[in-house]
Design an enzyme around this catalytic site. Structure first.
Site, PDB file in Angstrom:
ATOM      1  N   PRO A  22      -4.546   1.547  -6.835  1.00 30.96           N
ATOM      2  CA  PRO A  22      -3.621   1.226  -7.925  1.00 30.96           C
ATOM      3  C   PRO A  22      -2.388   0.521  -7.373  1.00 30.96           C
ATOM      4  O   PRO A  22      -1.799   0.967  -6.389  1.00 30.96           O
ATOM      5  CB  PRO A  22      -3.271   2.600  -8.501  1.00 30.96           C
ATOM      6  N   ALA A  24       1.240  -1.278  -8.829  1.00 30.21           N
ATOM      7  CA  ALA A  24       2.100  -1.458 -10.000  1.00 30.21           C
ATOM      8  C   ALA A  24       2.196  -2.929 -10.363  1.00 30.21           C
ATOM      9  O   ALA A  24       2.446  -3.785  -9.517  1.00 30.21           O
ATOM     10  CB  ALA A  24       3.488  -0.888  -9.719  1.00 30.21           C
ATOM     11  N   CYS A 107       3.387   7.091  -2.177  1.00 32.42           N
ATOM     12  CA  CYS A 107       4.317   6.005  -2.460  1.00 32.42           C
ATOM     13  C   CYS A 107       5.527   6.053  -1.518  1.00 32.42           C
ATOM     14  O   CYS A 107       6.171   7.091  -1.376  1.00 32.42           O
ATOM     15  CB  CYS A 107       4.786   6.082  -3.904  1.00 32.42           C
ATOM     16  N   ASP A 212      -5.151  -2.022   6.038  1.00 30.53           N
ATOM     17  CA  ASP A 212      -5.601  -3.160   6.850  1.00 30.53           C
ATOM     18  C   ASP A 212      -7.070  -3.512   6.649  1.00 30.53           C
ATOM     19  O   ASP A 212      -7.768  -3.891   7.597  1.00 30.53           O
ATOM     20  CB  ASP A 212      -5.327  -2.910   8.340  1.00 30.53           C
TER      21      ASP A 212
END
Length: 378
Positions: A22, A24, A107, A212
């Site tokens: 996900p 934003a 996050c 990566d």
């Protein structure tokens, strides 16, 4: 070792062990549809906040849009309060028919870690366990698996990933995804795949590796090196939705490296814009598309004026006219293969945390604030 051909998250079976991370403002319904058209996998909605969902925040509800062909609905949930997270998980299952819930504990954005959320939260082992337990308890009656995404830790002196894996397993989580960087690293430097391997060896639930993966060969190498059950792909697919075609082929035992001509890239850009307009209306859809232009054209010879014009496009007709000016036969820039995409930045000298956050590791007595619009991906 043989590569996994699918991924089991509780009762949910994913045909290819690949998850779209996900992001934003990126992984909306249109982008998820675009990626799903390229190859099988699990495509996760951009992160929403538990408090915003429970309190009926309109912006939060507006983010929970799914494409008509999106049969497996997957949502990432952010929260710092066990009760709110549990209530939000129940709403997602009962009202939105989701098939998978992922909890964001990765996050690195300062406005999130400042409140003890995202990648800062796993330092509080007790609180982490309570949040996971509430989410799992809420989702279990609906047979919806709950997973979590995290990082190695706050920094190299405050690592949390092994404890997080144990806690996730004990709480009934179906899997844990590990981004092989600390919060302090953000998106800089190299991801530590050895940490992913260490976590995979320490728990019985599936571990997904993140960090990566720029080409399908990177995903294969990560799984072979770490023993991960699958991979989570974020920045590597920016402006390159066909990466999921390569990934599906790779986990199916084929070696594929898509090198689209500029004409084929232009067709993908047009499809992306079309899907955005279908979901958002033409004006807003075209505005949303603008942020993707530089990623699609990365390495191609398209000049500055063309890029500026595409970055101001306000209709599909205008987009068509501009795309028609590109050289359809221009070869894909091989120099971009394996190169980092999206944000990178520099490591942070200090992670912003609530006062006294590192003093103890339980966290059950702390009350954390939660903004309705916090955060990005992990």
């Amino acid at each position: 070792m043989s590569l996994p051909s699918s991924l089991a998250l509780g009762s949910l079976r994913v045909d290819t062990p690949v998850v779209l991370a996900p992001m934003a403002g990126i992984t909306n319904a249109a982008y998820r549809r675009l990626c799903a058209e390229q190859g099988a996998g699990l495509y996760v909605c951009e992160m929403i906040t538990s408090r915003g969902l429970v309190e009926g925040d309109q912006h939060t509800r507006d983010m929970l849009v799914f494409d008509e062909l999106e049969t497996t609905r997957s949502v990432q949930l952010y929260g710092t309060d066990p009760v709110y997270v549990g209530k939000a998980a129940e709403i997602l299952c009962a009202e939105y028919g989701v098939a998978h819930i992922d909890l964001n504990f990765g996050c690195p954005v300062p406005k999130v870690t400042r409140k003890g959320g995202g990648g800062a939260l796993p330092w509080k082992r007790g609180l982490l366990g309570r949040i996971l337990e509430h989410a799992v308890a809420a989702a279990t009656p609906y047979d919806v698996p709950v997973t979590m995404k995290t990082r190695k830790g706050i920094d190299e002196d405050h690592l949390t990933y092994l404890d997080a894996g144990r806690i996730a397993q004990e709480a009934g989580a179906a899997a844990i995804a590990l981004h092989g960087r600390t919060v302090a690293q953000a998106y800089s430097g190299e991801a530590d795949w050895d940490a992913i391997g260490e976590l995979a060896a320490s728990v019985d639930i599936p571990v997904l590796g993140n960090g990566d993966i720029w080409e399908a060969a990177d995903a294969v190498r990560m799984v072979e090196q770490t023993g991960a059950a699958g991979v989570v792909v974020g920045r590597g697919c920016l402006g390159r939705p066909w990466l999921f075609r390569d990934l599906a082929a790779a986990f199916g035992g084929e070696q594929v490296e898509t090198l689209p001509t500029l004409g084929e890239v232009a067709a993908m850009m047009r499809r992306h814009a079309e899907l955005l307009c279908q979901h958002m209306g033409e004006e807003r859809g075209c505005k949303e598309f603008r942020k993707h232009v530089s990623w699609y054209l990365k390495g191609f010879a398209a000049g500055g004026q063309m890029r500026r014009s595409l970055g101001l496009v306000d209709s599909l007709a205008a987009l068509d006219a501009l795309l028609a000016e590109l050289d359809p036969d221009e070869a894909f820039p091989a120099s971009e293969l394996g190169a980092p995409r999206g944000r990178q930045g520099s490591p942070r000298s200090k992670v912003v945390l609530p006062e006294g956050w590192l003093d103890e590791t339980d966290g059950l007595g702390c009350v954390l604030a939660e903004d309705a619009d916090s955060g990005t991906g992990g």
